[in-house]
Every structure is written in structure tokens, then in C-alpha cells.
Motif scaffolding. Structure first.
Motif, PDB file in Angstrom:
ATOM      1  N   ALA A   8     -23.484   2.212  -8.720  1.00  0.00           N
ATOM      2  CA  ALA A   8     -22.121   2.125  -9.049  1.00  0.00           C
ATOM      3  C   ALA A   8     -22.336   2.253 -10.223  1.00  0.00           C
ATOM      4  CB  ALA A   8     -21.790   1.599  -7.938  1.00  0.00           C
ATOM      5  N   LEU A   9     -23.035   0.818 -10.417  1.00  0.00           N
ATOM      6  CA  LEU A   9     -22.936   0.033 -11.868  1.00  0.00           C
ATOM      7  C   LEU A   9     -23.293   0.851 -13.464  1.00  0.00           C
ATOM      8  CD1 LEU A   9     -22.446  -3.024 -13.088  1.00  0.00           C
ATOM      9  CD2 LEU A   9     -24.320  -3.190 -13.619  1.00  0.00           C
ATOM     10  N   GLN A  10     -24.579   2.100 -12.960  1.00  0.00           N
ATOM     11  CA  GLN A  10     -24.349   2.728 -14.258  1.00  0.00           C
ATOM     12  C   GLN A  10     -23.588   3.863 -14.578  1.00  0.00           C
ATOM     13  OE1 GLN A  10     -28.558   3.181 -11.987  1.00  0.00           O
ATOM     14  NE2 GLN A  10     -29.501   3.164 -13.821  1.00  0.00           N
ATOM     15  N   LEU A  11     -22.781   3.880 -13.071  1.00  0.00           N
ATOM     16  CA  LEU A  11     -22.662   4.840 -13.317  1.00  0.00           C
ATOM     17  C   LEU A  11     -20.904   4.524 -14.196  1.00  0.00           C
ATOM     18  CD1 LEU A  11     -22.296   7.522 -10.189  1.00  0.00           C
ATOM     19  CD2 LEU A  11     -23.134   7.747 -12.355  1.00  0.00           C
ATOM     20  N   ARG A  12     -20.579   2.683 -13.935  1.00  0.00           N
ATOM     21  CA  ARG A  12     -19.174   2.630 -14.509  1.00  0.00           C
ATOM     22  C   ARG A  12     -19.641   2.604 -16.177  1.00  0.00           C
ATOM     23  NH1 ARG A  12     -19.502  -1.731  -9.975  1.00  0.00           N
ATOM     24  NH2 ARG A  12     -19.233  -0.951  -8.421  1.00  0.00           N
ATOM     25  N   ALA A  13     -20.445   2.258 -16.242  1.00  0.00           N
ATOM     26  CA  ALA A  13     -21.198   1.991 -17.544  1.00  0.00           C
ATOM     27  C   ALA A  13     -20.961   3.372 -18.343  1.00  0.00           C
ATOM     28  CB  ALA A  13     -22.732   1.225 -18.368  1.00  0.00           C
ATOM     29  N   VAL A  14     -21.134   4.335 -17.727  1.00  0.00           N
ATOM     30  CA  VAL A  14     -21.245   5.263 -18.273  1.00  0.00           C
ATOM     31  C   VAL A  14     -19.239   5.458 -18.891  1.00  0.00           C
ATOM     32  CG1 VAL A  14     -21.690   8.113 -17.921  1.00  0.00           C
ATOM     33  CG2 VAL A  14     -23.588   6.604 -17.469  1.00  0.00           C
ATOM     34  N   ASP A  15     -18.785   5.480 -17.403  1.00  0.00           N
ATOM     35  CA  ASP A  15     -17.277   5.677 -17.036  1.00  0.00           C
ATOM     36  C   ASP A  15     -16.363   5.040 -19.054  1.00  0.00           C
ATOM     37  OD1 ASP A  15     -16.450   7.301 -15.003  1.00  0.00           O
ATOM     38  OD2 ASP A  15     -16.651   5.103 -14.228  1.00  0.00           O
ATOM     39  N   VAL A  16     -17.072   3.482 -18.594  1.00  0.00           N
ATOM     40  CA  VAL A  16     -16.508   2.922 -20.049  1.00  0.00           C
ATOM     41  C   VAL A  16     -17.105   3.267 -21.454  1.00  0.00           C
ATOM     42  CG1 VAL A  16     -17.335   0.541 -21.368  1.00  0.00           C
ATOM     43  CG2 VAL A  16     -16.565   0.555 -18.606  1.00  0.00           C
ATOM     44  N   LEU A  17     -18.238   3.969 -21.358  1.00  0.00           N
ATOM     45  CA  LEU A  17     -18.571   4.455 -22.760  1.00  0.00           C
ATOM     46  C   LEU A  17     -17.897   6.019 -23.473  1.00  0.00           C
ATOM     47  CD1 LEU A  17     -22.967   3.769 -22.387  1.00  0.00           C
ATOM     48  CD2 LEU A  17     -20.964   2.856 -24.192  1.00  0.00           C
ATOM     49  N   ARG A  18     -17.238   6.647 -22.166  1.00  0.00           N
ATOM     50  CA  ARG A  18     -16.859   7.674 -22.413  1.00  0.00           C
ATOM     51  C   ARG A  18     -15.227   7.173 -22.847  1.00  0.00           C
ATOM     52  NH1 ARG A  18     -19.077  10.962 -17.227  1.00  0.00           N
ATOM     53  NH2 ARG A  18     -20.655  12.166 -17.419  1.00  0.00           N
ATOM     54  N   MET A  19     -14.953   6.378 -22.165  1.00  0.00           N
ATOM     55  CA  MET A  19     -13.698   5.666 -22.990  1.00  0.00           C
ATOM     56  C   MET A  19     -13.797   5.249 -23.857  1.00  0.00           C
ATOM     57  SD  MET A  19     -11.676   2.689 -23.612  1.00  0.00           S
ATOM     58  CE  MET A  19     -12.485   1.677 -22.719  1.00  0.00           C
ATOM     59  N   LEU A  20     -14.404   4.615 -24.551  1.00  0.00           N
ATOM     60  CA  LEU A  20     -15.159   4.618 -26.066  1.00  0.00           C
ATOM     61  C   LEU A  20     -15.150   6.035 -26.902  1.00  0.00           C
ATOM     62  CD1 LEU A  20     -17.447   1.212 -25.782  1.00  0.00           C
ATOM     63  CD2 LEU A  20     -14.521   1.196 -25.733  1.00  0.00           C
ATOM     64  N   LYS A  21     -15.948   6.107 -25.981  1.00  0.00           N
ATOM     65  CA  LYS A  21     -16.253   7.498 -27.490  1.00  0.00           C
ATOM     66  C   LYS A  21     -15.037   8.573 -27.773  1.00  0.00           C
ATOM     67  CE  LYS A  21     -19.083  10.343 -29.308  1.00  0.00           C
ATOM     68  NZ  LYS A  21     -17.122  10.915 -29.489  1.00  0.00           N
ATOM     69  N   GLU A  22     -13.920   8.367 -26.606  1.00  0.00           N
ATOM     70  CA  GLU A  22     -12.784   9.618 -26.948  1.00  0.00           C
ATOM     71  C   GLU A  22     -12.583   9.057 -28.514  1.00  0.00           C
ATOM     72  OE1 GLU A  22      -9.671   9.526 -24.627  1.00  0.00           O
ATOM     73  OE2 GLU A  22     -11.314  11.304 -23.633  1.00  0.00           O
ATOM     74  N   THR A  23     -12.743   7.548 -29.089  1.00  0.00           N
ATOM     75  CA  THR A  23     -12.059   7.638 -30.432  1.00  0.00           C
ATOM     76  C   THR A  23     -12.441   7.093 -31.426  1.00  0.00           C
ATOM     77  OG1 THR A  23     -11.422   5.090 -29.033  1.00  0.00           O
ATOM     78  CG2 THR A  23      -9.555   7.215 -29.134  1.00  0.00           C
ATOM     79  N   ARG A  24     -13.982   7.565 -30.757  1.00  0.00           N
ATOM     80  CA  ARG A  24     -15.257   7.235 -31.483  1.00  0.00           C
ATOM     81  C   ARG A  24     -15.679   8.394 -31.856  1.00  0.00           C
ATOM     82  NH1 ARG A  24     -13.926   2.891 -29.396  1.00  0.00           N
ATOM     83  NH2 ARG A  24     -13.044   1.048 -29.964  1.00  0.00           N
ATOM     84  N   THR A  25     -17.193   7.864 -33.166  1.00  0.00           N
ATOM     85  CA  THR A  25     -17.977   9.119 -33.424  1.00  0.00           C
ATOM     86  C   THR A  25     -19.333   8.501 -32.841  1.00  0.00           C
ATOM     87  OG1 THR A  25     -18.826   7.958 -35.199  1.00  0.00           O
ATOM     88  CG2 THR A  25     -17.619   9.743 -34.752  1.00  0.00           C
ATOM     89  N   TYR A  26     -20.627   8.994 -32.145  1.00  0.00           N
ATOM     90  CA  TYR A  26     -21.690   8.605 -31.887  1.00  0.00           C
ATOM     91  C   TYR A  26     -22.300   7.124 -32.941  1.00  0.00           C
ATOM     92  CZ  TYR A  26     -21.678  11.453 -27.683  1.00  0.00           C
ATOM     93  OH  TYR A  26     -21.735  12.022 -26.656  1.00  0.00           O
ATOM     94  N   ASP A  27     -21.906   7.604 -33.707  1.00  0.00           N
ATOM     95  CA  ASP A  27     -22.340   6.534 -34.480  1.00  0.00           C
ATOM     96  C   ASP A  27     -21.400   5.272 -34.709  1.00  0.00           C
ATOM     97  OD1 ASP A  27     -24.520   7.396 -35.834  1.00  0.00           O
ATOM     98  OD2 ASP A  27     -23.957   8.102 -37.808  1.00  0.00           O
ATOM     99  N   GLU A  28     -20.445   5.601 -34.927  1.00  0.00           N
ATOM    100  CA  GLU A  28     -19.044   4.121 -34.982  1.00  0.00           C
ATOM    101  C   GLU A  28     -20.204   3.369 -33.196  1.00  0.00           C
ATOM    102  OE1 GLU A  28     -15.922   6.245 -37.633  1.00  0.00           O
ATOM    103  OE2 GLU A  28     -15.381   6.476 -35.571  1.00  0.00           O
ATOM    104  N   LEU A  29     -19.785   4.407 -31.561  1.00  0.00           N
ATOM    105  CA  LEU A  29     -19.744   3.894 -30.729  1.00  0.00           C
ATOM    106  C   LEU A  29     -21.557   3.433 -31.052  1.00  0.00           C
ATOM    107  CD1 LEU A  29     -18.552   3.482 -27.905  1.00  0.00           C
ATOM    108  CD2 LEU A  29     -20.712   5.850 -27.607  1.00  0.00           C
ATOM    109  N   ALA A  30     -22.056   3.376 -31.855  1.00  0.00           N
ATOM    110  CA  ALA A  30     -23.241   2.529 -32.101  1.00  0.00           C
ATOM    111  C   ALA A  30     -23.194   0.932 -32.783  1.00  0.00           C
ATOM    112  CB  ALA A  30     -24.537   3.183 -32.424  1.00  0.00           C
ATOM    113  N   GLU A  31     -22.472   1.301 -33.662  1.00  0.00           N
ATOM    114  CA  GLU A  31     -22.118  -0.035 -34.125  1.00  0.00           C
ATOM    115  C   GLU A  31     -21.239  -0.474 -33.279  1.00  0.00           C
ATOM    116  OE1 GLU A  31     -18.855  -0.879 -37.343  1.00  0.00           O
ATOM    117  OE2 GLU A  31     -20.957   1.080 -38.274  1.00  0.00           O
ATOM    118  N   THR A  32     -20.519  -0.063 -32.264  1.00  0.00           N
ATOM    119  CA  THR A  32     -19.377  -1.167 -31.497  1.00  0.00           C
ATOM    120  C   THR A  32     -20.623  -1.681 -30.591  1.00  0.00           C
ATOM    121  OG1 THR A  32     -17.975   0.327 -31.905  1.00  0.00           O
ATOM    122  CG2 THR A  32     -17.666  -0.904 -29.998  1.00  0.00           C
TER     123      THR A  32
END
Ligand SMILES: O=P(O)(O)OC[C@H]1O[C@H](OP(=O)(O)OP(=O)(O)O)[C@H](O)[C@@H]1O
Ligand SMILES: Nc1ncnc2[nH]cnc12
Length: 246
Positions: A8-32
Motif C-alpha cells: 500500500a505504501l509503495q502504491l501511494r508513493a507511485v500516486d504521489v509521483l504521478r501527481m508531481l509528474k503532471e506538471t513536470r518533465t522527468y528531469d524536473e521530477l528528478a530534481e524535485t
């Protein structure tokens, strides 16, 4: 942590990353996030799950900070301090992605019902209720036709106007746990009325949450009413103008 909690924790983390990815490129997400762009791509696409430590970091710290920044970017405050948060409360997909971060970042126990006040709290409450897999209920300023029994909460506001909220009595059962949420908390009067409704329903309070606190008064007032966690994701300065409550 058992296997199911870990998953459940791992899936939640994926949810969070997907939320952050909405407004970012992968490079920007890597920076965040400080995580490699290649790993992030695999997590977001669901090919690999992040390990437990990474997942916890993403869900508990990073997600909350990033979500607060995203929220700040979406709200506009006028020169009297009034907040326009339409860009948030009208965006159900954004709130759906925000829900796991809120649920995990504030230590709320899983409720039986997420309770809010019509109107602007409804989409947030729906997102959280859907995340927890529980019911969503909203108190209204008028009585719904054909409902026979209501829980009422009335208060005279700072402005002198009396405000009454009504909730169908069947919405909360005695002994259930209620998470009280709203888009914004300023005086805390609305949250107090919702806490009164929970009290009349003989429910327990799992927490009080607002996306935005306009000043600290409302949060302090709610804290005076419950021992459960009380929090807001971001805050703005209190209003300086005329106080209205229609
Ligand atoms: O902490 P408080 O001073 O009580 O203020 C917060 C409340 O004010 C706003 O609702 P409003 O009464 O404007 O109704 P709306 O949601 O229908 O716009 C907001 O959505 C909260 O419910
Ligand atoms: N939009 C808003 N901004 C600031 N304070 C408020 N109180 C009620 N609605 C508000």
C-alpha cells in the motif's frame, strides 16, 4: 510492516509521483525528488515499485512539500487577503492525486466518513473519501427536500449573522469516525459547526484538515475542539478587509 502495508505504501508513493509528474518533465521530477529520472519513469509507468524507504520518503515528506508548492501556485489572493482557489477546488483529478499525500502526511486515522460543508469543500471531501474508500457527506445551509431528520448546528458568527448547517441524520452513525475537511479555514466557525454536527451524531473525530489556512485563528480554534490531528497544507495571511459570511 506486513506485506500488504508495504504494498500500500509503495502504491501511494507511485500516486504521489504521478501527481508531481503532471506538471513536470522527468528531469524536473528528478530534481524535485533527488531520485534518478530513469527510476522515476519506471515507477510512474508502473513497471517497477519504489522500495519501502524511498516510498516512505516520497509519501511523507516530499509529497507534502511539493503538494503545498503546487497549491500555492494555484491560488490567488486579492489585496484584502481573500483567496480565489477555484483552480484547485474545480480540479477533481488534481484533488484525487493530492488525497494520498494529505492522508499520509497528517497522521489521520482512516475515517468512516469524510465530512465537509457545502460548497467549496465538496470536491476535496470526495477525493479523500474515494481515497479511503469511505462515504462523503456535506452539511448544507438549507434543508434538503424529502429528508425527514436532520442534525443541525447553529452559530452566531463574528459578523452577527446566524448560520445554520443541516446534515441528513442518516449520514453519520453513532460511533463512526469522521474526518472533517474544507478547502479553506479562516475563523474556524465552519469547522466548529461541522465538529458540533459530529458531536451530535455521537461520532469520533479522526482529524480536521483544510487545504488553506487564512491566518492561524481557525486552526487554533479547531485544535481547541479536538485532540485529533488538525492541519492545513498551506497558509496565507489573514484577511484584512470586511468580514463577510453569506
Ligand atoms: O473558517 P471560516 O471563517 O468559517 O471560513 C471558511 C469557510 O468559508 C468558505 O465557505 P463559504 O461560507 O464562503 O461557502 P461556500 O463554500 O459555499 O463558498 C470556505 O469554503 C469554508 O467553508
Ligand atoms: N475565499 C476566502 N478567502 C479568505 N477568507 C474567507 N472566508 C470565507 N471565504 C474566504
Amino acid at each position: 510492516m506486513n506485506r500488504a502495508e508495504k504494498a500500500a505504501l509503495q502504491l501511494r508513493a507511485v500516486d504521489v509521483l504521478r501527481m508531481l509528474k503532471e506538471t513536470r518533465t522527468y528531469d524536473e521530477l528528478a530534481e524535485t525528488t533527488g531520485l534518478p529520472a530513469g527510476d522515476l519513469n519506471r515507477y510512474v509507468n508502473g513497471h517497477v515499485l519504489p522500495g519501502t524507504d524511498r516510498a516512505r520518503e516520497v509519501v511523507e515528506d516530499l509529497g507534502r512539500e511539493a503538494l503545498a508548492a503546487e497549491l500555492d501556485a494555484r491560488i490567488a489572493v486579492d489585496d484584502e487577503g481573500y483567496v480565489d482557489n477555484s483552480a484547485t477546488v474545480f480540479d477533481q483529478p488534481f484533488l484525487d492525486l493530492a488525497a494520498p499525500v494529505v492522508a499520509n502526511g497528517f497522521d489521520f486515522d482512516r475515517p468512516d466518513v469524510v465530512l465537509t460543508a457545502a460548497t467549496d469543500g465538496i470536491t476535496l471531501a470526495a477525493a479523500l473519501a474515494s481515497y479511503y474508500g469511505v462515504r462523503c457527506a456535506y452539511a448544507k445551509k438549507s434543508k434538503e427536500t424529502a429528508v425527514e431528520e436532520f442534525i443541525e448546528a447553529r452559530q452566531r458568527l463574528q459578523s452577527g449573522i446566524e448560520l445554520t448547517y443541516y446534515l441528513p441524520a442518516s449520514a453519520i452513525d453513532p460511533g463512526e469516525s469522521v474526518l472533517v475537511v474544507d478547502d479553506l479555514i479562516r475563523s474556524g466557525e465552519t469547522q466548529e459547526l461541522l465538529l458540533d454536527i459530529a458531536h451530535t451524531a455521537e461520532a469520533d473525530v479522526a482529524g480536521v484538515f483544510a487545504l488553506i489556512a487564512a491566518g492561524e485563528d481557525g486552526i487554533e480554534r479547531a485544535r481547541g475542539r479536538t485532540d485529533a490531528p488538525v492541519g492545513a497544507l498551506t497558509s496565507v495571511a489573514p484577511t484584512t478587509g470586511r468580514v463577510t459570511n453569506d
